[in-house]
Design a protein around this motif. Structure first.
Motif, mmCIF file in Angstrom:
data_model
loop_
_atom_site.group_PDB
_atom_site.id
_atom_site.type_symbol
_atom_site.label_atom_id
_atom_site.label_comp_id
_atom_site.label_asym_id
_atom_site.label_seq_id
_atom_site.Cartn_x
_atom_site.Cartn_y
_atom_site.Cartn_z
ATOM 1 N N VAL A 1 39.698 28.311 11.584
ATOM 2 C CA VAL A 1 39.156 29.673 11.714
ATOM 3 C C VAL A 1 37.892 29.531 12.555
ATOM 4 O O VAL A 1 36.891 28.944 12.110
ATOM 5 C CB VAL A 1 38.844 30.286 10.330
ATOM 6 C CG1 VAL A 1 38.386 31.734 10.497
ATOM 7 C CG2 VAL A 1 40.060 30.212 9.418
ATOM 8 N N TYR A 2 37.969 30.025 13.777
ATOM 9 C CA TYR A 2 36.916 29.796 14.764
ATOM 10 C C TYR A 2 36.230 31.119 15.104
ATOM 11 O O TYR A 2 36.903 32.122 15.360
ATOM 12 C CB TYR A 2 37.552 29.179 16.014
ATOM 13 C CG TYR A 2 36.622 29.074 17.191
ATOM 14 C CD1 TYR A 2 35.610 28.112 17.223
ATOM 15 C CD2 TYR A 2 36.759 29.934 18.289
ATOM 16 C CE1 TYR A 2 34.755 28.024 18.314
ATOM 17 C CE2 TYR A 2 35.908 29.842 19.379
ATOM 18 C CZ TYR A 2 34.909 28.884 19.381
ATOM 19 O OH TYR A 2 34.059 28.796 20.456
ATOM 20 N N ALA A 3 34.899 31.100 15.121
ATOM 21 C CA ALA A 3 34.173 32.339 15.434
ATOM 22 C C ALA A 3 32.981 32.051 16.337
ATOM 23 O O ALA A 3 31.941 31.562 15.873
ATOM 24 C CB ALA A 3 33.703 33.014 14.143
ATOM 25 N N HIS A 4 33.142 32.293 17.620
ATOM 26 C CA HIS A 4 32.017 32.292 18.561
ATOM 27 C C HIS A 4 32.359 33.300 19.650
ATOM 28 O O HIS A 4 33.483 33.313 20.149
ATOM 29 C CB HIS A 4 31.771 30.909 19.165
ATOM 30 C CG HIS A 4 30.438 30.818 19.870
ATOM 31 N ND1 HIS A 4 30.173 31.503 21.038
ATOM 32 C CD2 HIS A 4 29.294 30.157 19.558
ATOM 33 C CE1 HIS A 4 28.915 31.272 21.401
ATOM 34 N NE2 HIS A 4 28.359 30.444 20.513
ATOM 35 N N PRO A 5 31.389 34.148 20.036
ATOM 36 C CA PRO A 5 31.715 35.204 21.003
ATOM 37 C C PRO A 5 31.917 34.728 22.438
ATOM 38 O O PRO A 5 32.419 35.490 23.270
ATOM 39 C CB PRO A 5 30.515 36.155 20.920
ATOM 40 C CG PRO A 5 29.422 35.378 20.285
ATOM 41 C CD PRO A 5 30.036 34.285 19.481
ATOM 42 N N SER A 6 31.515 33.476 22.764
ATOM 43 C CA SER A 6 31.588 33.052 24.175
ATOM 44 C C SER A 6 32.213 31.663 24.327
ATOM 45 O O SER A 6 31.936 30.760 23.539
ATOM 46 C CB SER A 6 30.180 33.040 24.769
ATOM 47 O OG SER A 6 30.192 32.465 26.048
ATOM 48 N N GLU A 7 32.991 31.520 25.387
ATOM 49 C CA GLU A 7 33.546 30.198 25.724
ATOM 50 C C GLU A 7 32.465 29.334 26.375
ATOM 51 O O GLU A 7 32.597 28.123 26.477
ATOM 52 C CB GLU A 7 34.734 30.342 26.687
ATOM 53 C CG GLU A 7 35.978 30.925 26.058
ATOM 54 C CD GLU A 7 36.735 29.930 25.184
ATOM 55 O OE1 GLU A 7 37.319 28.976 25.728
ATOM 56 O OE2 GLU A 7 36.736 30.110 23.954
ATOM 57 N N ASP A 8 31.397 29.963 26.868
ATOM 58 C CA ASP A 8 30.276 29.225 27.462
ATOM 59 C C ASP A 8 29.309 28.863 26.339
ATOM 60 O O ASP A 8 28.238 29.448 26.195
ATOM 61 C CB ASP A 8 29.583 30.100 28.514
ATOM 62 C CG ASP A 8 28.361 29.411 29.102
ATOM 63 O OD1 ASP A 8 28.228 28.181 28.933
ATOM 64 O OD2 ASP A 8 27.521 30.109 29.705
ATOM 65 N N SER A 9 29.728 27.911 25.524
ATOM 66 C CA SER A 9 28.920 27.585 24.349
ATOM 67 C C SER A 9 29.190 26.170 23.885
ATOM 68 O O SER A 9 30.253 25.594 24.154
ATOM 69 C CB SER A 9 29.253 28.551 23.199
ATOM 70 O OG SER A 9 30.578 28.349 22.755
ATOM 71 N N PHE A 10 28.233 25.629 23.168
ATOM 72 C CA PHE A 10 28.409 24.323 22.542
ATOM 73 C C PHE A 10 29.510 24.409 21.477
ATOM 74 O O PHE A 10 30.328 23.495 21.334
ATOM 75 C CB PHE A 10 27.077 23.882 21.909
ATOM 76 C CG PHE A 10 27.207 22.691 21.016
ATOM 77 C CD1 PHE A 10 27.558 21.454 21.532
ATOM 78 C CD2 PHE A 10 26.997 22.795 19.647
ATOM 79 C CE1 PHE A 10 27.706 20.344 20.707
ATOM 80 C CE2 PHE A 10 27.127 21.704 18.819
ATOM 81 C CZ PHE A 10 27.486 20.474 19.351
ATOM 82 N N THR A 11 29.545 25.499 20.764
ATOM 83 C CA THR A 11 30.510 25.647 19.663
ATOM 84 C C THR A 11 31.949 25.581 20.170
ATOM 85 O O THR A 11 32.832 25.059 19.490
ATOM 86 C CB THR A 11 30.241 26.956 18.897
ATOM 87 O OG1 THR A 11 28.845 27.018 18.587
ATOM 88 C CG2 THR A 11 31.021 27.024 17.600
#
Ligand SMILES: Cc1cc2nc3c(=O)[nH]c(=O)nc-3n(C[C@H](O)[C@H](O)[C@H](O)COP(=O)(O)O)c2cc1C
Length: 196
Positions: free
Chosen positions: A6-16
């Motif tokens: 279950v993945y939650a980060h608004p941007s692909e340009d991210s460390f996450t």
């Protein structure tokens, strides 16, 4: 082992996003299978409707659940382990993920008598964070996250629980790039050894 991410980060340009990919690479290197819910990309609805609220408030197990909630519950029950990957927002998971718990952990599935949710072998909570581990321990935030994420949200729904905080990764930190490598290696190994 089949792992539900279950993945939650608004941007692909991210460390996450790098964390997600390293974890998946670790899983694949050990022959594990996975299914991914990318909550922002799916535009997963995270606020409850009144009907959903009333079902929970009155313990009305017989009332039907929305299709998107059932789909998430099916992913859980067809997996052996669950991994949550997100940044830390205001000392908690992002609202997107918190709302996932509000809607998916329903009465008769995740709590109440004769729960339909399968007990999973492993639950992993991976949070990327701007602050340092030293800060999280000094302030008690680490303990709070452990209590809420592992001992409340996961509780006995999983047999073995682990919290991994990948710290000091915010953009203002000079060492951000240096911090990435050991963190990404750590999540790769966590993916590889899941279930061992
Ligand atoms: C709205 C918001 C709130 C945040 N709150 C915290 C926080 O409470 N503690 C913390 O250590 N980092 C916080 N951060 C930093 C994020 O955890 C950071 O984005 C994370 O380290 C990973 O970087 P990434 O966004 O490139 O994946 C916050 C960031 C945002 C955008």
């Amino acid at each position: 082992m089949r792992v539900f991410i279950v993945y939650a980060h608004p941007s692909e340009d991210s460390f996450t996003k790098e964390v997600r990919d390293s974890f998946i690479a670790g899983l694949e290197s050990a022959g594990h299978r996975y299914v991914l819910s990318d909550l922002y990309k799916m535009n997963f609805k995270t606020d409850m409707s009144e009907d959903e609220y009333l079902r929970e408030a009155y313990y009305r197990r017989e009332l039907s659940l929305p299709a998107d909630v059932i789909a998430e519950q099916e992913k859980i029950n067809s997996s052996d382990a669950i991994a949550f990957i997100s940044p830390l927002f205001w000392s908690d998971a992002p609202a997107k993920l918190v709302g996932w718990f509000d809607r998916v952990w329903t009465y008769g599935f995740a709590y109440g008598e004769n729960r339909a949710m399968k007990q999973l072998e492993k639950g992993l909570v991976i949070l990327s964070a701007g602050n340092t581990m030293e800060y999280f321990h000094q302030t008690g935030i680490y303990g709070a996250l452990e209590k809420v994420m592992l001992y409340d949200r996961l509780f006995d729904r999983v047999k073995e629980k682990e919290l991994i905080i990948l710290d000091a990764t915010s953009r203002e930190k000079e060492q951000r790039e240096q911090n990435w490598k050991p963190h990404l290696e750590r999540v790769f190994r966590a993916g590889q050894k899941i279930g061992m």
